[in-house]
Design a protein around this motif. Sequence first.
Motif, PDB file in Angstrom:
ATOM      1  N   MET A   1      11.293  29.385  49.642  1.00 26.58           N
ATOM      2  CA  MET A   1      10.036  29.809  50.217  1.00 26.58           C
ATOM      3  C   MET A   1       9.342  28.582  50.798  1.00 26.58           C
ATOM      4  SD  MET A   1       6.878  31.673  48.369  1.00 26.58           S
ATOM      5  CE  MET A   1       6.257  33.006  49.321  1.00 26.58           C
ATOM      6  N   ARG A   2       8.634  28.762  51.864  1.00 29.54           N
ATOM      7  CA  ARG A   2       7.973  27.662  52.556  1.00 29.54           C
ATOM      8  C   ARG A   2       6.512  28.033  52.753  1.00 29.54           C
ATOM      9  NH1 ARG A   2      10.343  25.127  58.038  1.00 29.54           N
ATOM     10  NH2 ARG A   2       8.691  23.655  58.383  1.00 29.54           N
ATOM     11  N   ILE A   3       5.618  27.106  52.437  1.00 27.13           N
ATOM     12  CA  ILE A   3       4.199  27.313  52.708  1.00 27.13           C
ATOM     13  C   ILE A   3       3.712  26.169  53.563  1.00 27.13           C
ATOM     14  CG2 ILE A   3       3.771  28.534  50.542  1.00 27.13           C
ATOM     15  CD1 ILE A   3       2.321  25.988  49.602  1.00 27.13           C
ATOM     16  N   ARG A   4       2.656  26.407  54.252  1.00 28.43           N
ATOM     17  CA  ARG A   4       2.048  25.357  55.050  1.00 28.43           C
ATOM     18  C   ARG A   4       0.648  25.134  54.521  1.00 28.43           C
ATOM     19  NH1 ARG A   4       3.053  24.188  60.953  1.00 28.43           N
ATOM     20  NH2 ARG A   4       4.612  23.122  59.794  1.00 28.43           N
ATOM     21  N   ILE A   5       0.371  23.915  54.167  1.00 29.40           N
ATOM     22  CA  ILE A   5      -0.975  23.541  53.762  1.00 29.40           C
ATOM     23  C   ILE A   5      -1.577  22.827  54.952  1.00 29.40           C
ATOM     24  CG2 ILE A   5      -2.377  22.108  52.267  1.00 29.40           C
ATOM     25  CD1 ILE A   5      -0.341  22.538  50.091  1.00 29.40           C
ATOM     26  N   VAL A   6      -2.581  23.402  55.515  1.00 29.34           N
ATOM     27  CA  VAL A   6      -3.262  22.757  56.618  1.00 29.34           C
ATOM     28  C   VAL A   6      -4.354  21.911  55.997  1.00 29.34           C
ATOM     29  CG1 VAL A   6      -4.642  23.088  58.661  1.00 29.34           C
ATOM     30  CG2 VAL A   6      -2.744  24.626  58.189  1.00 29.34           C
ATOM     31  N   ALA A   7      -4.121  20.649  56.008  1.00 30.58           N
ATOM     32  CA  ALA A   7      -5.048  19.729  55.404  1.00 30.58           C
ATOM     33  C   ALA A   7      -6.001  19.264  56.469  1.00 30.58           C
ATOM     34  CB  ALA A   7      -4.297  18.553  54.827  1.00 30.58           C
ATOM     35  N   THR A   8      -7.147  19.804  56.428  1.00 25.48           N
ATOM     36  CA  THR A   8      -8.081  19.511  57.481  1.00 25.48           C
ATOM     37  C   THR A   8      -9.188  18.609  56.983  1.00 25.48           C
ATOM     38  OG1 THR A   8      -9.620  21.270  56.997  1.00 25.48           O
ATOM     39  CG2 THR A   8      -7.712  21.847  58.302  1.00 25.48           C
ATOM     40  N   MET A   9      -9.816  18.011  57.885  1.00 22.49           N
ATOM     41  CA  MET A   9     -11.051  17.325  57.577  1.00 22.49           C
ATOM     42  C   MET A   9     -12.167  18.224  58.106  1.00 22.49           C
ATOM     43  SD  MET A   9      -9.578  15.029  56.076  1.00 22.49           S
ATOM     44  CE  MET A   9     -11.010  14.241  55.431  1.00 22.49           C
ATOM     45  N   LEU A  10     -11.829  19.480  58.314  1.00 27.88           N
ATOM     46  CA  LEU A  10     -12.698  20.481  58.880  1.00 27.88           C
ATOM     47  C   LEU A  10     -13.046  21.464  57.776  1.00 27.88           C
ATOM     48  CD1 LEU A  10     -13.247  20.695  61.968  1.00 27.88           C
ATOM     49  CD2 LEU A  10     -11.549  22.485  61.992  1.00 27.88           C
ATOM     50  N   VAL A  90       1.145  23.807  68.238  1.00 21.30           N
ATOM     51  CA  VAL A  90       1.217  24.674  67.058  1.00 21.30           C
ATOM     52  C   VAL A  90      -0.102  25.395  66.792  1.00 21.30           C
ATOM     53  CG1 VAL A  90       3.125  23.456  65.949  1.00 21.30           C
ATOM     54  CG2 VAL A  90       0.781  22.735  65.492  1.00 21.30           C
ATOM     55  N   GLY A  91      -1.048  25.255  67.717  1.00 21.72           N
ATOM     56  CA  GLY A  91      -2.291  26.005  67.631  1.00 21.72           C
ATOM     57  C   GLY A  91      -3.388  25.407  66.775  1.00 21.72           C
ATOM     58  N   ILE A  95      -7.600  19.957  64.259  1.00 14.41           N
ATOM     59  CA  ILE A  95      -7.325  19.547  62.889  1.00 14.41           C
ATOM     60  C   ILE A  95      -6.644  18.182  62.918  1.00 14.41           C
ATOM     61  CG2 ILE A  95      -5.990  20.105  60.828  1.00 14.41           C
ATOM     62  CD1 ILE A  95      -6.374  23.062  61.604  1.00 14.41           C
ATOM     63  N   PRO A  96      -7.196  17.206  62.204  1.00 12.20           N
ATOM     64  CA  PRO A  96      -6.620  15.861  62.248  1.00 12.20           C
ATOM     65  C   PRO A  96      -5.283  15.691  61.522  1.00 12.20           C
ATOM     66  CG  PRO A  96      -8.877  15.791  61.456  1.00 12.20           C
ATOM     67  CD  PRO A  96      -8.483  17.222  61.543  1.00 12.20           C
ATOM     68  N   GLY A  97      -5.070  16.432  60.426  1.00 10.36           N
ATOM     69  CA  GLY A  97      -3.850  16.238  59.651  1.00 10.36           C
ATOM     70  C   GLY A  97      -3.281  17.538  59.128  1.00 10.36           C
ATOM     71  N   ILE A  98      -1.964  17.574  59.010  1.00  6.80           N
ATOM     72  CA  ILE A  98      -1.283  18.743  58.452  1.00  6.80           C
ATOM     73  C   ILE A  98      -0.196  18.250  57.494  1.00  6.80           C
ATOM     74  CG2 ILE A  98       0.347  20.627  58.939  1.00  6.80           C
ATOM     75  CD1 ILE A  98      -1.068  21.149  61.533  1.00  6.80           C
ATOM     76  N   PHE A 114       1.733  15.027  59.029  1.00  4.48           N
ATOM     77  CA  PHE A 114       1.560  14.582  60.405  1.00  4.48           C
ATOM     78  C   PHE A 114       0.078  14.355  60.658  1.00  4.48           C
ATOM     79  CE2 PHE A 114       5.129  17.404  60.104  1.00  4.48           C
ATOM     80  CZ  PHE A 114       6.120  16.786  60.848  1.00  4.48           C
ATOM     81  N   TYR A 115      -0.222  13.382  61.477  1.00  5.67           N
ATOM     82  CA  TYR A 115      -1.598  13.304  61.962  1.00  5.67           C
ATOM     83  C   TYR A 115      -1.584  13.571  63.457  1.00  5.67           C
ATOM     84  CZ  TYR A 115      -0.831   8.371  63.149  1.00  5.67           C
ATOM     85  OH  TYR A 115      -0.352   7.204  63.659  1.00  5.67           O
ATOM     86  N   ASN A 116      -2.702  14.104  63.917  1.00  5.28           N
ATOM     87  CA  ASN A 116      -2.833  14.678  65.251  1.00  5.28           C
ATOM     88  C   ASN A 116      -3.143  13.606  66.297  1.00  5.28           C
ATOM     89  OD1 ASN A 116      -3.416  16.270  67.476  1.00  5.28           O
ATOM     90  ND2 ASN A 116      -4.717  17.684  66.344  1.00  5.28           N
ATOM     91  N   THR A 117      -2.259  13.465  67.264  1.00  2.00           N
ATOM     92  CA  THR A 117      -2.441  12.469  68.328  1.00  2.00           C
ATOM     93  C   THR A 117      -3.501  12.882  69.348  1.00  2.00           C
ATOM     94  OG1 THR A 117      -0.597  13.432  69.568  1.00  2.00           O
ATOM     95  CG2 THR A 117      -0.092  11.556  68.122  1.00  2.00           C
ATOM     96  N   ASP A 118      -4.075  14.065  69.178  1.00  2.00           N
ATOM     97  CA  ASP A 118      -5.137  14.523  70.079  1.00  2.00           C
ATOM     98  C   ASP A 118      -6.498  13.943  69.685  1.00  2.00           C
ATOM     99  OD1 ASP A 118      -3.271  16.100  71.477  1.00  2.00           O
ATOM    100  OD2 ASP A 118      -3.491  17.692  69.992  1.00  2.00           O
ATOM    101  N   PHE A 119      -6.522  13.111  68.647  1.00  2.00           N
ATOM    102  CA  PHE A 119      -7.740  12.434  68.218  1.00  2.00           C
ATOM    103  C   PHE A 119      -7.615  10.949  68.490  1.00  2.00           C
ATOM    104  CE2 PHE A 119      -7.987  16.300  65.781  1.00  2.00           C
ATOM    105  CZ  PHE A 119      -9.344  16.553  65.673  1.00  2.00           C
ATOM    106  N   SER A 120      -8.747  10.268  68.526  1.00  2.00           N
ATOM    107  CA  SER A 120      -8.793   8.816  68.598  1.00  2.00           C
ATOM    108  C   SER A 120      -8.825   8.318  67.150  1.00  2.00           C
ATOM    109  CB  SER A 120     -10.060   8.392  69.342  1.00  2.00           C
ATOM    110  OG  SER A 120     -10.230   7.014  69.259  1.00  2.00           O
TER     111      SER A 120
END
Length: 183
Positions: A1-10, A90-91, A95-98, A114-120
């Motif tokens: 089984m696979r889960i995704r934890i979206v670790a946000t700073m949001l 991935v939509g 979100i800065p990190g996943i 992963f951290y999001n390259t769409d941020f500075s």
Amino acid sequence: MRIRIVATMLCGVVLALGVPVSASAYVWTGYKWPSTSVKYFTSAVLTTTEKSYVTACATVWNNGPSAWTLTNSNTSGVYNGWSKTSFKAVGYPDIPGITDVKRSGTTVTECDSFYNTDFSWNNSGVMDKAARKCDYKTVILHEFGHWIVLNEDTCHSTAVMWPNWTTKQALTTTDKNGLDYVY
């Protein structure tokens, strides 16, 4: 089984399965690693400086109250990794990190962050949602909390695991209690 934890700073954006141990403590998912020692690699797409931030954040968790150890190892057979990419595809562009946690039953088998390259990105502690600026250590430290399989803690605003766009570069008592409880 696979889960995704979206670790946000949001604050408030969580795509995870979590079972709170206590509303006044920390939030543990109920899964754990089969060992207290977990190896990870840093992707070749990370700069030497970015790799050093990952290592520094692993050290912060390693200095917690339990025998938990995160070790950087780029040898073959290590599947737990750190990388960076754009989250637009991935939509999750805001979100800065996943962290992606894979498990078998209640046993964690792999984590990838992963951290999001769409941020500075910076290492000066600047967390500014409107300006799309993120502090490496704040996000990486939070994501490593998901490796320990802690979830977002929305009861303690100073906790590393509270995703509220506040600079956090040290574990709080709440974060340490979660680590100690799980391991």
